[in-house]
Design an enzyme around this catalytic site. Sequence first.
Site, PDB file in Angstrom:
ATOM      1  N   HIS A 184       0.837  -1.199   0.000  1.00  0.00           N
ATOM      2  CA  HIS A 184       0.000   0.000   0.000  1.00  0.00           C
ATOM      3  C   HIS A 184       0.869   1.245   0.000  1.00  0.00           C
ATOM      4  O   HIS A 184       2.055   1.179   0.276  1.00  0.00           O
ATOM      5  CB  HIS A 184      -0.904   0.019   1.240  1.00  0.00           C
ATOM      6  CG  HIS A 184      -0.123   0.097   2.514  1.00  0.00           C
ATOM      7  ND1 HIS A 184       0.472  -1.026   3.072  1.00  0.00           N
ATOM      8  CD2 HIS A 184       0.198   1.143   3.316  1.00  0.00           C
ATOM      9  CE1 HIS A 184       1.115  -0.662   4.176  1.00  0.00           C
ATOM     10  NE2 HIS A 184       0.975   0.651   4.335  1.00  0.00           N
ATOM     11  N   HIS A 201       5.232   6.720  -0.817  1.00  0.00           N
ATOM     12  CA  HIS A 201       6.116   5.581  -1.038  1.00  0.00           C
ATOM     13  C   HIS A 201       5.348   4.269  -0.866  1.00  0.00           C
ATOM     14  O   HIS A 201       4.276   4.257  -0.280  1.00  0.00           O
ATOM     15  CB  HIS A 201       7.294   5.620  -0.059  1.00  0.00           C
ATOM     16  CG  HIS A 201       6.869   5.418   1.365  1.00  0.00           C
ATOM     17  ND1 HIS A 201       6.282   6.425   2.126  1.00  0.00           N
ATOM     18  CD2 HIS A 201       6.922   4.324   2.162  1.00  0.00           C
ATOM     19  CE1 HIS A 201       6.006   5.946   3.325  1.00  0.00           C
ATOM     20  NE2 HIS A 201       6.373   4.673   3.380  1.00  0.00           N
TER      21      HIS A 201
END
Length: 173
Positions: free
Chosen positions: A36, A118
């Site tokens: 995720h 990120h």
Amino acid sequence: MTMMFGIVIFPPEDVSEIANNYRKRFDPHFPLIPPHMTVREAEEGDEGKLSRAAEHLELAAKQLRPFRVRLNRFSTFLPASNVVYMAPESEEELDRLHEAVCTGPLAVVERKYAYTPHLTVAQKLSDIEMHDIYASLRPIPLDLEFEVSQLHLLVRQDEGKWSVYRSFPFGNG
């Protein structure tokens, strides 16, 4: 009763598979949450806060339009943290998403770190592991592009696993 909740975007299956090839070896959170990109850090709250968060996300998502993300390199949070991640080519749209989410009941009062979009592939590493893993991943070319068209509000279960509480598809902006 209080619980931990967080807000993320999930990449598609092909990107998740590539991330999981690294995560299963280098990320102790691998069994707890799928790959995720965090949109807003997790926090503790009660049912009322969770409900207010869901209402806010529903309104915010309707104002957003889908956009593309391209992960194009491995990077780290050194020296602040021993984390290796897949980095987006451009952070502009992800920053805009973060800003849209982190208002009203989800405003962030105190930040530990600046928001950096990120997708983590390695964490909780010793210094030696960190440098070895990053040295092996850095030269690997990345070109993973996908559309972001919804947000997910997650809740951490008693055993530490995260599950989707609710998803919020984007509107047309």
